[in-house]
Write a protein that holds these residues in place. Structure first.
Motif, PDB file in Angstrom:
ATOM      1  N   VAL A 100       0.871  -1.081  -0.076  1.00 46.71           N
ATOM      2  CA  VAL A 100      -0.205   0.094   0.129  1.00 46.71           C
ATOM      3  C   VAL A 100       0.821   1.285   0.009  1.00 46.71           C
ATOM      4  CG1 VAL A 100      -0.378  -0.060   2.714  1.00 46.71           C
ATOM      5  CG2 VAL A 100      -1.982   0.919   1.054  1.00 46.71           C
ATOM      6  N   ARG A 101       0.512   2.247  -0.692  1.00 44.42           N
ATOM      7  CA  ARG A 101       1.109   3.560  -0.602  1.00 44.42           C
ATOM      8  C   ARG A 101       0.301   4.486   0.014  1.00 44.42           C
ATOM      9  NH1 ARG A 101       5.425   3.019  -4.244  1.00 44.42           N
ATOM     10  NH2 ARG A 101       5.258   1.424  -6.079  1.00 44.42           N
ATOM     11  N   VAL A 102       0.799   5.146   0.906  1.00 46.93           N
ATOM     12  CA  VAL A 102       0.034   5.981   1.783  1.00 46.93           C
ATOM     13  C   VAL A 102       0.724   7.307   1.957  1.00 46.93           C
ATOM     14  CG1 VAL A 102      -1.432   4.475   2.831  1.00 46.93           C
ATOM     15  CG2 VAL A 102       0.791   5.140   3.914  1.00 46.93           C
ATOM     16  N   ASP A 103      -0.140   8.380   2.180  1.00 49.52           N
ATOM     17  CA  ASP A 103       0.469   9.866   2.399  1.00 49.52           C
ATOM     18  C   ASP A 103       0.153   9.858   3.941  1.00 49.52           C
ATOM     19  OD1 ASP A 103       1.528  10.576   0.006  1.00 49.52           O
ATOM     20  OD2 ASP A 103      -0.722  11.241  -0.728  1.00 49.52           O
ATOM     21  N   VAL A 104       1.352  10.128   4.649  1.00 48.00           N
ATOM     22  CA  VAL A 104       1.274  10.382   6.252  1.00 48.00           C
ATOM     23  C   VAL A 104       2.189  11.521   6.531  1.00 48.00           C
ATOM     24  CG1 VAL A 104       0.890   7.795   6.838  1.00 48.00           C
ATOM     25  CG2 VAL A 104       3.034   8.802   6.724  1.00 48.00           C
ATOM     26  N   ASP A 105       1.689  12.026   7.761  1.00 45.05           N
ATOM     27  CA  ASP A 105       2.279  13.314   8.188  1.00 45.05           C
ATOM     28  C   ASP A 105       3.950  12.778   8.600  1.00 45.05           C
ATOM     29  OD1 ASP A 105       0.117  14.887   7.996  1.00 45.05           O
ATOM     30  OD2 ASP A 105      -0.597  14.656  10.019  1.00 45.05           O
ATOM     31  N   GLU A 106       4.684  13.603   8.767  1.00 43.07           N
ATOM     32  CA  GLU A 106       6.243  13.387   8.953  1.00 43.07           C
ATOM     33  C   GLU A 106       6.375  12.988  10.329  1.00 43.07           C
ATOM     34  OE1 GLU A 106      10.241  15.833   8.782  1.00 43.07           O
ATOM     35  OE2 GLU A 106       8.880  16.100   7.096  1.00 43.07           O
ATOM     36  N   SER A 107       5.478  13.321  10.934  1.00 45.10           N
ATOM     37  CA  SER A 107       5.511  12.864  12.546  1.00 45.10           C
ATOM     38  C   SER A 107       4.951  11.707  12.927  1.00 45.10           C
ATOM     39  CB  SER A 107       5.154  14.177  13.525  1.00 45.10           C
ATOM     40  OG  SER A 107       3.719  14.402  12.971  1.00 45.10           O
ATOM     41  N   ASP A 108       4.094  11.279  12.039  1.00 49.42           N
ATOM     42  CA  ASP A 108       3.175  10.118  11.995  1.00 49.42           C
ATOM     43  C   ASP A 108       4.217   8.912  12.230  1.00 49.42           C
ATOM     44  OD1 ASP A 108       0.940  11.271  12.201  1.00 49.42           O
ATOM     45  OD2 ASP A 108       0.279  10.900  10.185  1.00 49.42           O
ATOM     46  N   ILE A 109       3.657   7.695  12.953  1.00 51.02           N
ATOM     47  CA  ILE A 109       4.551   6.477  13.236  1.00 51.02           C
ATOM     48  C   ILE A 109       3.668   5.624  12.541  1.00 51.02           C
ATOM     49  CG2 ILE A 109       5.108   4.791  14.679  1.00 51.02           C
ATOM     50  CD1 ILE A 109       5.788   7.092  16.710  1.00 51.02           C
ATOM     51  N   VAL A 110       4.284   4.453  11.430  1.00 48.00           N
ATOM     52  CA  VAL A 110       3.511   3.487  10.755  1.00 48.00           C
ATOM     53  C   VAL A 110       3.934   2.475  11.404  1.00 48.00           C
ATOM     54  CG1 VAL A 110       2.926   2.571   8.627  1.00 48.00           C
ATOM     55  CG2 VAL A 110       3.477   5.105   8.741  1.00 48.00           C
ATOM     56  N   SER A 111       3.208   1.727  11.914  1.00 50.80           N
ATOM     57  CA  SER A 111       3.526   0.341  12.654  1.00 50.80           C
ATOM     58  C   SER A 111       2.909  -0.834  11.836  1.00 50.80           C
ATOM     59  CB  SER A 111       2.806   0.372  14.170  1.00 50.80           C
ATOM     60  OG  SER A 111       3.002  -0.769  14.837  1.00 50.80           O
ATOM     61  N   VAL A 112       3.821  -1.578  11.442  1.00 47.54           N
ATOM     62  CA  VAL A 112       3.187  -3.021  10.952  1.00 47.54           C
ATOM     63  C   VAL A 112       3.735  -4.043  12.078  1.00 47.54           C
ATOM     64  CG1 VAL A 112       3.911  -4.691   9.160  1.00 47.54           C
ATOM     65  CG2 VAL A 112       4.077  -2.403   8.633  1.00 47.54           C
ATOM     66  N   SER A 113       2.573  -4.699  12.327  1.00 44.22           N
ATOM     67  CA  SER A 113       2.554  -5.847  13.393  1.00 44.22           C
ATOM     68  C   SER A 113       2.333  -7.112  12.799  1.00 44.22           C
ATOM     69  CB  SER A 113       1.612  -5.542  14.365  1.00 44.22           C
ATOM     70  OG  SER A 113       1.619  -4.454  15.215  1.00 44.22           O
ATOM     71  N   VAL A 114       3.267  -8.101  13.104  1.00 43.62           N
ATOM     72  CA  VAL A 114       3.380  -9.500  12.495  1.00 43.62           C
ATOM     73  C   VAL A 114       3.271 -10.342  13.563  1.00 43.62           C
ATOM     74  CG1 VAL A 114       4.489  -9.057  10.187  1.00 43.62           C
ATOM     75  CG2 VAL A 114       5.578  -9.548  12.383  1.00 43.62           C
ATOM     76  N   ASN A 115       2.545 -11.598  13.436  1.00 39.85           N
ATOM     77  CA  ASN A 115       2.284 -12.597  14.628  1.00 39.85           C
ATOM     78  C   ASN A 115       3.890 -12.846  15.119  1.00 39.85           C
ATOM     79  OD1 ASN A 115      -0.500 -12.745  14.900  1.00 39.85           O
ATOM     80  ND2 ASN A 115      -0.349 -14.117  13.029  1.00 39.85           N
ATOM     81  N   GLU A 116       4.987 -13.169  14.384  1.00 41.92           N
ATOM     82  CA  GLU A 116       6.090 -13.771  14.676  1.00 41.92           C
ATOM     83  C   GLU A 116       6.834 -12.954  15.676  1.00 41.92           C
ATOM     84  OE1 GLU A 116       5.008 -15.482  10.601  1.00 41.92           O
ATOM     85  OE2 GLU A 116       4.886 -13.556  11.873  1.00 41.92           O
ATOM     86  N   VAL A 117       6.604 -11.558  15.478  1.00 40.74           N
ATOM     87  CA  VAL A 117       7.394 -10.669  16.578  1.00 40.74           C
ATOM     88  C   VAL A 117       6.390 -10.122  17.352  1.00 40.74           C
ATOM     89  CG1 VAL A 117       8.571  -8.541  16.452  1.00 40.74           C
ATOM     90  CG2 VAL A 117       8.996 -10.121  14.623  1.00 40.74           C
ATOM     91  N   ASP A 118       5.074  -9.644  17.245  1.00 46.22           N
ATOM     92  CA  ASP A 118       4.178  -8.821  18.016  1.00 46.22           C
ATOM     93  C   ASP A 118       3.068  -9.717  18.516  1.00 46.22           C
ATOM     94  OD1 ASP A 118       5.509  -6.351  17.375  1.00 46.22           O
ATOM     95  OD2 ASP A 118       5.086  -7.003  15.188  1.00 46.22           O
TER      96      ASP A 118
END
Length: 171
Positions: free
Chosen positions: A142-160
């Motif tokens: 996915v390509r998304v526009d976010v604010d520079e201060s935003d945090i994008v968090s990808v969570s996966v079962n193996e880690v999170d």
């Protein structure tokens, strides 16, 4: 930090993996070997899932390696660290989140310098670079526009222990 938006739940992540795997399978026709290299633990988990789908589609095993960049910016990129040699392969490096592209660029340069891949591309599960990164994601979940201060968090079962993609605001 507050939740700004939820981009993907587990089901949408799975559909995205399947789409990325299909795109990579189609693009890799004509190459004798394809290999994926995850940049960090979350990207490795995503790369393994993509490789599994690709194996079903193509009938060929797709090796998956992992590289990490330590806090002191040291990168270990050799056959022992990767678990295979990417020489002669079409290598796709995989990020969970692409912003500036700095880390992905360093990894791609290290792989190209240490081995002789036939071709290299980059995949980002979430590309929020706005096209302003040192490396372009040929494949993007996915390509998304976010604010520079935003945090994008990808969570996966193996880690999170969970599967989702969320955007958090720092305000």
């Amino acid at each position: 930090m507050r939740l700004k938006t939820s981009l993907m739940d587990s089901a949408k992540m799975r559909r995205t993996v399947i789409r990325l795997a299909h795109e990579m399978s189609v693009d890799s026709m004509g190459f004798s070997r394809i290999a994926l290299v995850g940049i960090g633990a979350r990207a490795e988990a995503i790369a393994k899932e993509i490789a599994s789908v690709m194996q079903v589609e193509t009938g060929s095993k797709v090796p998956v390696g992992r590289v990490d960049i330590s806090e002191d910016k040291k990168l270990v990129c050799d056959e022992t660290a990767l678990g295979f040699s990417p020489s002669g392969a079409y290598v796709i490096t995989v990020n969970d989140v692409l912003r500036s592209g700095h880390t992905a660029y360093i990894v791609n340069e290290a792989i190209a310098g240490a081995f002789s891949p036939q071709r290299m591309s980059h995949a980002a599960f979430v590309d929020c670079s706005g096209g302003n990164s040192l490396i372009k994601a040929r494949y993007a979940g996915v390509r998304v526009d976010v604010d520079e201060s935003d945090i994008v968090s990808v969570s996966v079962n193996e880690v999170d222990g969970a599967r989702c993609v969320d955007v958090y605001s720092m305000d």
